[in-house]
Design a protein around this motif. Structure first.
Motif, PDB file in Angstrom:
ATOM      1  N   GLY A 218       0.803  -1.208   0.000  1.00 21.84           N
ATOM      2  CA  GLY A 218       0.000   0.000   0.000  1.00 21.84           C
ATOM      3  C   GLY A 218       0.839   1.262   0.000  1.00 21.84           C
ATOM      4  N   TRP A 219       0.151   2.405   0.188  1.00 17.46           N
ATOM      5  CA  TRP A 219       0.825   3.699   0.124  1.00 17.46           C
ATOM      6  C   TRP A 219       1.732   3.952   1.313  1.00 17.46           C
ATOM      7  CZ3 TRP A 219       1.109   5.869  -4.326  1.00 17.46           C
ATOM      8  CH2 TRP A 219       0.068   5.721  -5.257  1.00 17.46           C
ATOM      9  N   ASP A 220       1.577   3.193   2.399  1.00 14.86           N
ATOM     10  CA  ASP A 220       2.383   3.455   3.580  1.00 14.86           C
ATOM     11  C   ASP A 220       3.868   3.228   3.334  1.00 14.86           C
ATOM     12  OD1 ASP A 220       1.770   0.766   3.246  1.00 14.86           O
ATOM     13  OD2 ASP A 220       1.956   0.300   5.376  1.00 14.86           O
ATOM     14  N   ARG A 221       4.194   2.460   2.320  1.00 15.39           N
ATOM     15  CA  ARG A 221       5.605   2.223   1.999  1.00 15.39           C
ATOM     16  C   ARG A 221       6.194   3.388   1.208  1.00 15.39           C
ATOM     17  NH1 ARG A 221       8.870  -0.705  -1.858  1.00 15.39           N
ATOM     18  NH2 ARG A 221      10.651  -1.642  -0.814  1.00 15.39           N
ATOM     19  N   TYR A 222       5.352   4.314   0.750  1.00  8.36           N
ATOM     20  CA  TYR A 222       5.801   5.438  -0.071  1.00  8.36           C
ATOM     21  C   TYR A 222       5.362   6.743   0.586  1.00  8.36           C
ATOM     22  CZ  TYR A 222       6.492   1.560  -3.152  1.00  8.36           C
ATOM     23  OH  TYR A 222       6.903   0.352  -3.670  1.00  8.36           O
ATOM     24  N   PRO A 223       6.086   7.154   1.611  1.00  9.73           N
ATOM     25  CA  PRO A 223       5.681   8.357   2.359  1.00  9.73           C
ATOM     26  C   PRO A 223       5.704   9.591   1.472  1.00  9.73           C
ATOM     27  CG  PRO A 223       7.921   7.709   2.933  1.00  9.73           C
ATOM     28  CD  PRO A 223       7.351   6.593   2.107  1.00  9.73           C
ATOM     29  N   PRO A 224       4.823  10.541   1.747  1.00  4.33           N
ATOM     30  CA  PRO A 224       4.782  11.757   0.925  1.00  4.33           C
ATOM     31  C   PRO A 224       6.065  12.561   1.060  1.00  4.33           C
ATOM     32  CG  PRO A 224       3.426  12.002   2.877  1.00  4.33           C
ATOM     33  CD  PRO A 224       3.831  10.562   2.833  1.00  4.33           C
ATOM     34  N   VAL A 225       6.436  13.214  -0.019  1.00  2.00           N
ATOM     35  CA  VAL A 225       7.618  14.070  -0.024  1.00  2.00           C
ATOM     36  C   VAL A 225       7.212  15.473  -0.450  1.00  2.00           C
ATOM     37  CG1 VAL A 225       9.213  12.191  -0.545  1.00  2.00           C
ATOM     38  CG2 VAL A 225       8.096  13.407  -2.413  1.00  2.00           C
ATOM     39  N   PRO A 226       7.974  16.490  -0.067  1.00  2.00           N
ATOM     40  CA  PRO A 226       7.684  17.849  -0.547  1.00  2.00           C
ATOM     41  C   PRO A 226       7.798  17.890  -2.076  1.00  2.00           C
ATOM     42  CG  PRO A 226       9.244  17.880   1.278  1.00  2.00           C
ATOM     43  CD  PRO A 226       9.115  16.453   0.855  1.00  2.00           C
ATOM     44  N   VAL A 227       6.900  18.630  -2.691  1.00  2.00           N
ATOM     45  CA  VAL A 227       6.857  18.697  -4.148  1.00  2.00           C
ATOM     46  C   VAL A 227       7.212  20.109  -4.598  1.00  2.00           C
ATOM     47  CG1 VAL A 227       5.415  18.482  -6.203  1.00  2.00           C
ATOM     48  CG2 VAL A 227       5.131  16.888  -4.290  1.00  2.00           C
ATOM     49  N   SER A 228       8.147  20.203  -5.515  1.00  2.00           N
ATOM     50  CA  SER A 228       8.505  21.494  -6.104  1.00  2.00           C
ATOM     51  C   SER A 228       8.054  21.475  -7.554  1.00  2.00           C
ATOM     52  CB  SER A 228      10.014  21.724  -6.010  1.00  2.00           C
ATOM     53  OG  SER A 228      10.380  22.921  -6.661  1.00  2.00           O
TER      54      SER A 228
ATOM     55  N   LEU B 182      -1.568  20.375 -10.646  1.00  2.00           N
ATOM     56  CA  LEU B 182      -2.447  20.607  -9.497  1.00  2.00           C
ATOM     57  C   LEU B 182      -1.658  21.203  -8.334  1.00  2.00           C
ATOM     58  CD1 LEU B 182      -5.216  20.253  -8.089  1.00  2.00           C
ATOM     59  CD2 LEU B 182      -4.484  17.937  -7.463  1.00  2.00           C
ATOM     60  N   SER B 183      -0.511  20.613  -8.044  1.00  2.00           N
ATOM     61  CA  SER B 183       0.304  21.088  -6.935  1.00  2.00           C
ATOM     62  C   SER B 183       0.842  22.489  -7.188  1.00  2.00           C
ATOM     63  CB  SER B 183       1.472  20.116  -6.695  1.00  2.00           C
ATOM     64  OG  SER B 183       2.318  20.582  -5.665  1.00  2.00           O
ATOM     65  N   GLY B 184       1.272  22.751  -8.426  1.00  2.00           N
ATOM     66  CA  GLY B 184       1.859  24.046  -8.737  1.00  2.00           C
ATOM     67  C   GLY B 184       0.870  25.191  -8.700  1.00  2.00           C
ATOM     68  N   LEU B 185      -0.381  24.917  -9.101  1.00  6.68           N
ATOM     69  CA  LEU B 185      -1.367  25.992  -9.194  1.00  6.68           C
ATOM     70  C   LEU B 185      -2.133  26.224  -7.894  1.00  6.68           C
ATOM     71  CD1 LEU B 185      -2.868  25.478 -12.774  1.00  6.68           C
ATOM     72  CD2 LEU B 185      -0.888  26.821 -12.063  1.00  6.68           C
ATOM     73  N   VAL B 186      -2.518  25.159  -7.218  1.00  5.05           N
ATOM     74  CA  VAL B 186      -3.358  25.337  -6.020  1.00  5.05           C
ATOM     75  C   VAL B 186      -2.903  24.455  -4.864  1.00  5.05           C
ATOM     76  CG1 VAL B 186      -5.409  26.111  -7.269  1.00  5.05           C
ATOM     77  CG2 VAL B 186      -5.035  23.658  -6.939  1.00  5.05           C
ATOM     78  N   GLY B 187      -1.647  24.006  -4.902  1.00  3.27           N
ATOM     79  CA  GLY B 187      -1.176  23.097  -3.859  1.00  3.27           C
ATOM     80  C   GLY B 187      -1.299  23.662  -2.455  1.00  3.27           C
ATOM     81  N   ASP B 188      -1.120  24.983  -2.318  1.00  2.00           N
ATOM     82  CA  ASP B 188      -1.201  25.598  -0.993  1.00  2.00           C
ATOM     83  C   ASP B 188      -2.622  25.667  -0.457  1.00  2.00           C
ATOM     84  OD1 ASP B 188      -1.907  27.386  -2.991  1.00  2.00           O
ATOM     85  OD2 ASP B 188      -1.221  29.148  -1.875  1.00  2.00           O
ATOM     86  N   ARG B 189      -3.592  25.389  -1.319  1.00  2.00           N
ATOM     87  CA  ARG B 189      -4.998  25.431  -0.897  1.00  2.00           C
ATOM     88  C   ARG B 189      -5.592  24.041  -0.707  1.00  2.00           C
ATOM     89  NH1 ARG B 189      -7.473  29.063  -5.478  1.00  2.00           N
ATOM     90  NH2 ARG B 189      -9.414  28.258  -4.555  1.00  2.00           N
ATOM     91  N   LEU B 190      -4.833  23.020  -1.069  1.00  2.00           N
ATOM     92  CA  LEU B 190      -5.317  21.650  -0.901  1.00  2.00           C
ATOM     93  C   LEU B 190      -5.257  21.237   0.560  1.00  2.00           C
ATOM     94  CD1 LEU B 190      -3.497  19.911  -3.903  1.00  2.00           C
ATOM     95  CD2 LEU B 190      -5.927  20.490  -3.769  1.00  2.00           C
TER      96      LEU B 190
END
Length: 244
Positions: free
Chosen positions: A27-37, A188-196
């Motif tokens: 599952g996704w738990d093996r792939y922790p989220p990372v900061p996205v630029s 999605l992240s670049g345009l509205v990532g700070d609002r997600l």
């Protein structure tokens, strides 16, 4: 380009002798989220100067995506019969036959997309799983401020991640599709990532983490086609260094 003999033989051998551990169901738990630029944040100033005709087209596309109405390659997906515009079943639905491709119960390696004759062209389902509907939703949320578009983007994203765990099902069976989906997430992240919301931001980071690892995780042969190899690396371009 045509396959060389060594590449053809490598692919055949890879089918017969898959890489060790390639068929783990995880599952996704093996792939922790990372900061996205995301490079697409640079588009924001230009988008604000677009003309009204372009805005009208973007809003129209976003409204369709918000209602879960999908159309691509000359095919319309049936409208959802329930309240949820993005049921998990939509990601495997073949719009030609109304039947479903294998889902998360099967590792991508086992999906017979090259030889399946009882379903429509695999490209229909791949097109939907590129998550390109997120792009007009992101632009519309940016310019209109309508919270409905932002919420729809989050719901679409989270529906996809719930239905498509890492490397399971048809959506992971092509490096090109992995890379094109990464573009949608970066938009999605670049345009509205700070609002997600936090859950949606984490989902983007986790998908990009897994996508950046598609080389070692899904390789079944030392001889992969060059276009597949290069395209699937796209997801890693804007991920931070030091991925697991």
């Amino acid at each position: 380009r045509s396959l060389s003999f060594s590449e053809f033989a490598g692919r055949r051998g890879g089918r017969a002798f898959p890489a060790p551990g390639c068929c783990r169901l995880e599952g996704w738990d093996r792939y922790p989220p990372v900061p996205v630029s995301s490079p697409f944040a640079a588009l924001i100033p230009g988008l604000s100067g677009a003309g009204p005709h372009l805005w009208a087209r973007v809003i129209a596309a976003a409204d369709l995506a918000q209602r879960g109405r999908f159309s691509t390659l000359g095919r319309d997906w049936p409208a959802s019969r329930g309240a949820d515009p993005y049921p998990s079943s939509v990601w495997t639905l073949d719009p030609v036959t109304g039947r479903h491709w294998p889902g998360s119960d099967l590792y991508w390696f086992g999906v017979p997309f090259r030889h399946e004759r009882g379903l429509g062209d695999v490209k229909y389902v791949w097109e939907l799983n590129r998550l390109q509907g997120l792009q007009p939703l992101a632009v519309a949320a940016l310019i209109s401020g309508d919270p409905g578009h932002l919420l729809a983007a989050e719901r679409m994203l989270l529906s996809w991640t719930a239905a498509n765990p890492p490397f399971r099902g048809l959506a992971w069976a092509s490096g090109i599709e992995v890379a094109l989906r990464a573009i949608s997430l970066l938009v999605l992240s670049g345009l509205v990532g700070d609002r997600l919301g936090r859950e949606a931001r984490d989902a983007i980071g986790s998908v990009l983490t897994a996508s950046a690892l598609t080389g070692p995780e899904r390789a079944t042969s030392l001889f992969e086609a060059a276009y597949d190899e290069h395209s699937r690396r796209l997801a890693a371009l804007y991920a931070p260094a030091g991925l697991p």
